[in-house]
Design an enzyme around this catalytic site. Structure first.
Site, PDB file in Angstrom:
ATOM      1  N   PHE A 153      -2.417   2.565  -4.686  1.00  0.00           N
ATOM      2  CA  PHE A 153      -2.945   3.839  -4.214  1.00  0.00           C
ATOM      3  C   PHE A 153      -4.428   3.587  -3.853  1.00  0.00           C
ATOM      4  CE2 PHE A 153       0.510   6.859  -4.066  1.00  0.00           C
ATOM      5  CZ  PHE A 153       1.518   5.979  -4.399  1.00  0.00           C
ATOM      6  N   TYR A 174      -2.402  -1.252  10.708  1.00  0.00           N
ATOM      7  CA  TYR A 174      -2.568  -1.882   9.393  1.00  0.00           C
ATOM      8  C   TYR A 174      -1.366  -1.547   8.511  1.00  0.00           C
ATOM      9  CZ  TYR A 174      -3.922  -2.096   4.500  1.00  0.00           C
ATOM     10  OH  TYR A 174      -3.921  -2.313   3.148  1.00  0.00           O
ATOM     11  N   LYS A 203       1.979  -3.827   6.660  1.00  0.00           N
ATOM     12  CA  LYS A 203       2.427  -3.817   5.253  1.00  0.00           C
ATOM     13  C   LYS A 203       3.923  -3.519   5.191  1.00  0.00           C
ATOM     14  CE  LYS A 203      -1.454  -4.819   3.339  1.00  0.00           C
ATOM     15  NZ  LYS A 203      -1.620  -6.138   2.736  1.00  0.00           N
ATOM     16  N   SER A 222       0.847  -1.198   0.000  1.00  0.00           N
ATOM     17  CA  SER A 222       0.000   0.000   0.000  1.00  0.00           C
ATOM     18  C   SER A 222       0.877   1.239   0.000  1.00  0.00           C
ATOM     19  CB  SER A 222      -0.861  -0.034   1.265  1.00  0.00           C
ATOM     20  OG  SER A 222      -1.403   1.231   1.522  1.00  0.00           O
TER      21      SER A 222
END
Ligand code: NAD
Ligand code: UD1
Length: 338
Positions: free
Chosen positions: A179, A150, A154, A125
């Site tokens: 994105f 979160y 990643k 992300s």
């Protein structure tokens, strides 16, 4: 043709990617625990594609299931979507997020190593850039600590895969930094089906349009942006799905770990999204301005030159298509897959 294991393949981005994989003649094996998706999505994927895939209901944290899959099928590569993605929830139950997103990824990569499968495309992300850099964001900018759990998962998985690739040259990892994925399949048969109140902008707007929610709250109109509302890079989910096929082809040829931004390179404000949605779809979206949402930044959009140059990928859809297709899906499926 190659056989691909798709974890989380019943979800929003995974289901669109399964269609792209089947269209490109890959054999597709989906592993999903259905915690945030419906088997109906995969029925529709097969109908749209006119081809079948294998579905295994199971969890990426379950080594036994993974070993069985790698023993039964000659998997060439993995596309790894499975994980939890609600930013707010990740602040409430961080251990659950660490378990699914970090332990789950470690468990998957361990099973791959046991099976001698070394190629993986990972759903990352733009959140891994933190709020340290001005947009457009490019892959040479150092990552920074995201401000939620979160995003942290990643970043941890990205760094783990980088170290793994550095330790053994057989590994090949693609880190796809998404994105803002929006839109739905042009048929309107598959799309995003959030449980409960949507966190993200586009499903919230379509639920207001269909009468499920009263009005949109626009979080902040005092940002340093042209109209004061937040600016993001919205990417059509079918373009994003195609980026996975391009990244897969690249990883089947090359070793190492490489990150690619997947966005259009164009920043669009919340007000522009709302106004264009109304204009293109002929509906009215009731709204109010509300305080800024904690953790939001003013502007975030991609420099997508690396993906275009190295993956042979190019986004095809315009904002108008994203808004039309999101509405088309919601209108045809007011209750999602239920
Ligand atoms: P999604 O929730 O629709 O799909 C994820 C799928 O994984 C679901 O079908 C869910 O049932 C499954 N799953 C969750 N935990 C699992 C587990 N432990 N074992 C097996 N299956 C499990 O989400 P999505 O929007 O399609 O996102 C896919 C991936 O892309 C996620 O990793 C997400 O973090 C990442 N991502 C999404 C966005 C976005 O805006 N949608 C942006 C950046 C990154
Ligand atoms: C969010 C996550 C990000 C994640 C991404 C995709 C945060 C802080 N970031 O990104 O980590 O990768 O989703 O899942 O949650 N907005 C409104 N009203 C709404 C909803 C959103 O005004 O009801 C605004 C937001 O303030 C933002 C824009 O719309 O300016 C987009 O929001 P959203 O769709 O939630 O995506 P991001 O915040 O960019």
């Amino acid at each position: 043709m190659a056989t691909i294991l798709v974890t989380g393949g019943a979800g929003y981005i995974g289901s669109h990617t399964c269609i792209a994989l089947l269209a490109a003649d890959y054999e597709v094996i989906v592993l999903d625990n259905l915690s945030n998706s419906s088997p109906e999505a995969l029925q529709r994927v097969q109908k749209i594609a006119g081809k079948s895939l294998q579905f295994i209901e199971g969890d990426i944290r379950d080594s036994r299931v993974l070993d069985q899959i790698f023993a039964e099928y000659a998997i060439d590569a993995v596309i790894h979507f499975a994980g939890l993605k609600a930013v707010g929830e990740s602040q409430q139950i961080p251990l659950t997020y660490f378990d699914h997103n970090i332990s789950g990824s470690i468990n998957l990569v361990q099973a791959m190593q046991r099976a001698g499968v070394f190629r993986l495309v990972f759903s990352s992300s733009a959140t891994v850039y933190g709020d340290a850099h001005p947009s457009p964001l490019n892959e040479n900018m150092p990552t920074a600590m995201p401000n939620n759990n979160y995003g942290y998962t990643k970043l941890v998985v990205e760094q783990m895969l980088e170290k793994l690739a550095a330790s053994d040259e057989r590994w090949s990892f693609a880190l796809l930094r998404y994105f803002n994925p929006v839109g739905a399949h042009p048929t309107g048969h598959i799309g995003e089906d959030p449980q409960g109140i949507p966190n993200n902008l586009m499903p919230y707007i379509t639920q207001v349009a269909v009468g499920k929610r009263e009005k949109l709250s626009i979080f902040g109109n005092d940002y340093d942006t042209p109209d004061g509302t937040g600016v993001r890079d919205y990417i059509h989910v079918v373009d994003l799905a195609n980026a996975h096929v391009c990244a897969l082809k690249n990883r089947l040829q090359q070793q190492g770990c490489r990150a690619w931004n997947i966005g259009t390179g164009r920043g669009i404000s919340v007000l522009e999204i709302k106004n264009s949605f109304e204009q293109i779809n002929g509906v009215t979206i009731a709204f109010e301005f509300a305080p800024r949402r904690a953790g939001d930044i003013a502007t975030c959009f991609a420099d997508n030159a690396r993906a275009i140059a190295e993956l042979g990928w190019q986004p095809q859809y315009q904002l108008e298509d994203m808004l039309k297709h999101s509405w088309n899906w919601q209108k045809q499926n007011p209750q999602g897959y239920r």
